[in-house]
Design an enzyme around this catalytic site. Structure first.
Site: not given
Lengths: 566, 165
Positions: A280, A283, A300, A320, A359, A362, A367, A496
């Site tokens: 990242e 990037e 993230c 990102s 999560k 996720e 994907e 978090c």
């Protein structure tokens, strides 16, 4: 502002005009039990558990919403107040399922605690018990409306802190429930899966979807090589489940406990956070130099990503493309790690311990499906440790396993608001002008900003935690008047450490202590920059090549999808 | 529940939602105007289908849940198609003692629907109400804006026939 003087339980107190009776009582150190009240949310006054008596008029007032008046005489524990409080809780219990023993929140339930504290040993009212369907459609959260006491905390956190309003009171009177539009399953609505509702719910009406059984099955399967990664923020929160002070760093005991549970390798997501910074960070440098897709926005946090897909689909190109540390770790565990260890990737089962309910979502994204096999929250891990009979607090410290267990302070601070930014800038600045990053001096506010000089140019960064705060920054980007080059978003307040999967109860103070715990790890770490992680260097040298290169791009980057606003 | 009648093609959906777009003009982002917007939309469509509620939520910058919460709170809003004719049978005290219940039963029997339901041909919706303020005419019913008073069950078929055409 004017002050007000009043008497509570015979003690005089002076408070600001506009304060509530509850606040005034707490000023005196007098505790009044509450249920629907939450310090981070707007006032509601629906449960009437906090009633106190206005001695002069004999009226009962809900102290959480009643404002103070000059000369008031309040009794918090007159017989009238105590009887009313007890009756109000008994009326809640009359409609509440009596299945505490089998309940997820047994031992951490506020209704149970109040029942105990008020000395309620039996409920004389025979109330109607409802039999509403449980929504376990997943992937992150389970709703059990029968256990709901309609305190509305979840509705308020979803609207006020997150700006999502996936949950709302529907129907009326006795038929009222907290539900979604058209009672659609959680998986089909605009929910970000952040789980803040679960952290403010006083009962078990909203909890995470448990994957504990899946993980036990994998651990007991001899054909599986089960590896575990632990998210940065778990290190300073897991101890709370075992009676330790919030913010206590338990990295070594956690590693020991995970080995006792039977994981074949104990690794850390901190390693993959360093990897995320490499991808990242580069990037961002590319975008910054090319002035393309700025501001660069972090990706993230899966709650934030889904929120962006629903509400800012036009800004997806700013995210990102780097996968989150969890998904990077999992992808590496089934490629590089599998090859290095000469284990067939299909026999590797990757478990992620996360502070997060999103999560779980996720992990199942189309994907990313296949990278991570199971996601456990901090609470679920604690449950497994307790079930195994491990005396966590007596364990001697152990270390992470080598290879994917190497970590830096930069990776560790990913678990708190501002941490991703600080970690990224430590690497980006050195890469661009060879100079180390000075102090960013970030606090815990919902929106923060900083500017720094890098190679003769100014880089403006902004940090948001809480999705309603993120919206404020994103609305500026959409309107074309954002001055920022880099924006970090974490869906949960404080990042978090305040995640939807963290130990209960929680509060601002507890979250900040956890964050300070992570910072203390960073400060004492011998390596504090992602690009100096020796295993990260080796991973690029031996396997990945360059950041953003072909191999990295394939393994470590992802795509996003536009979703309907509603 | 509340499925829209617009078919599947994008074109027919657009046509179906065209009157709503007109209603929503000038209300973009005006959350406080939710109730009047819902009333106007219900006047247009007869009820509030899911597709219509979604469009309203998007236009007023509200979530689907927020709009659904309001719709289910107020009894004036309906998520199911309504009949062309709304029959309100009074079961207030005066009507109750003078046989309102028997009148209601007769209508149920004639139309083959229960209280709160709509006939399959969408001609009638039957509802019982607490009082319509015409106790002197008890037992009384209203069909749309017409009041029919001093009823007995045997008068019901002829009254309903007038609205069947």
């Amino acid at each position: 502002m004017d002050t007000i003087t009043l008497t509570i339980d015979g003690q005089q107190v002076e408070v600001q005009q506009g304060a509530t009776l509850l606040e005034a009582a707490r000023e005196l150190g007098i505790e009044i039990p509450t249920l629907c009240y939450h310090p981070d949310l707007s006032l509601h006054g629906s449960c009437r558990v906090c009633v106190v008596e206005d001695v002069k008029s004999g009226r009962l007032l809900a102290s959480c919403v009643a404002p103070v008046n000059n000369g008031m005489e309040i009794s918090t524990n007159s017989s009238k107040a105590r009887v009313a409080r007890k009756t109000n809780v008994e009326l809640l219990l009359a409609n509440h399922p009596n299945d505490c023993l089998g309940c997820d929140r047994n031992g951490s339930c506020e209704l149970q605690d109040i029942t105990h504290d008020l000395g309620i040993t039996r409920v004389d009212f025979e109330g109607e018990k409802r039999d509403l369907p449980v929504d376990a459609s997943g992937p992150s959260l389970k709703r059990e409306p029968n256990k709901c006491i309609l305190c509305g905390r979840c509705v308020r956190v979803c609207e006020e802190v997150q700006g999502v309003s996936a949950l709302e009171f529907t129907e009326r009177g006795f038929n009222s429930i907290v539900s979604t539009g058209f009672d659609l399953p959680q998986s089909e609505v605009n929910c970000a899966n952040c789980g803040q509702c679960a952290t403010v719910c006083p009962t078990a009406a909203i909890t995470e979807i448990s994957e504990v059984d899946k993980v036990w099955a994998a651990l007991e399967d001899d054909t599986k090589h089960v590896v575990v990664q632990t998210a940065p923020s778990i290190q300073s929160s897991l101890g709370e489940e075992f009676g330790m002070e919030p913010g206590t760093v338990v990295t070594g005991q956690m590693a020991a406990a995970l080995r006792r549970l039977g994981f074949d390798k104990v690794f850390t997501t901190d390693f993959a956070a360093d990897l995320t910074i490499m991808e990242e960070g580069n990037e961002f440098i590319q975008r910054f130099k090319g002035e393309k897709n700025l501001p660069h926005i972090t990706s993230c946090c899966p709650g934030w990503v889904k929120f962006c897909e629903h509400n800012y689909p036009d800004l997806i190109s700013h995210l990102s493309s780097a996968k989150s540390p969890m998904s990077m770790f999992s992808a590496i565990s089934k490629s590089y790690y599998a090859e290095e260890s000469e284990i067939d990737a299909k026999d590797i089962y990757t478990v992620a311990i996360m502070p997060c309910t999103a999560k779980k979502f996720e992990k199942d994204r189309e994907e990313l499906v296949g990278d991570t096999d199971a996601v456990l929250t901090t609470r679920e891990l604690a449950r497994m440790i307790k079930e195994m009979g491990i005396k966590f607090e007596t364990l001697a410290d152990e270390k992470y396993d080598e290879m994917l267990g190497a970590h830096t302070g930069a990776g560790t601070i990913f678990g708190t608001t501002g941490g991703v930014t600080e970690a990224a800038l430590r690497t980006v600045k050195e890469e661009l002008d060879g100079e180390p990053l000075g102090r960013l001096g970030l606090g815990f506010e919902g929106i923060q900003e900083a500017s720094l000089e890098v190679a003769g140019q100014t880089v403006n960064v902004a940090i948001a935690n809480g999705l309603a705060n993120a919206s404020k920054l994103l609305d500026e980007v959409r309107a074309g008047n954002s001055k920022y080059h880099f924006i970090e978003v974490m869906a949960c307040p404080n990042g978090c450490v305040g995640g939807g999967g963290q130990p209960l109860p929680t509060s601002k103070e507890i979250k900040q202590k956890r964050a300070l715990g992570l910072r203390s790890i960073d400060e004492s770490d011998s390596i504090r920059k992602s690009h100096e992680n020796p295993m990260i260097k080796k991973l690029y040298d031996d396997y990945l090549g360059e950041p953003l290169g072909g191999h990295s791009h394939h393994l470590l980057h992802t795509k996003y999808q536009k979703r309907d606003r509603n | 529940m509340g499925q829209c009648q617009c078919g599947n093609s994008a074109e027919s959906k657009e046509k179906y939602l065209a009157p709503l777009k007109t209603i929503l003009e000038g209300y973009e982002g005006k959350q406080k105007d939710l109730i009047p917007v819902l009333q106007k939309a219900q006047d247009e469509y007869g009820y509030l289908p899911e597709e219509v509620i979604k469009e309203i939520a998007n236009a007023l910058n509200l979530s689907l849940s927020q709009v659904y919460g309001v719709v289910t709170f107020y009894s004036q809003f309906h998520l199911e198609p309504r009949g062309e004719n709304i029959i309100r049978v009074c079961l207030g005290t005066a009507c109750h003692v003078r046989g309102g219940g028997q009148v209601l039963n007769k209508i149920k029997e004639e139309l083959g629907v229960d209280d709160g339901e709509t006939t399959e041909d969408l001609k009638f919706t039957l509802e019982s109400v607490a009082c319509i303020g015409a106790c002197g005419l008890a037992p009384v019913i209203m069909i749309n804006d017409d009041t029919h008073g001093r009823l007995t069950p045997d008068k019901i078929p002829a009254i309903l026939d007038k609205y069947k055409a």
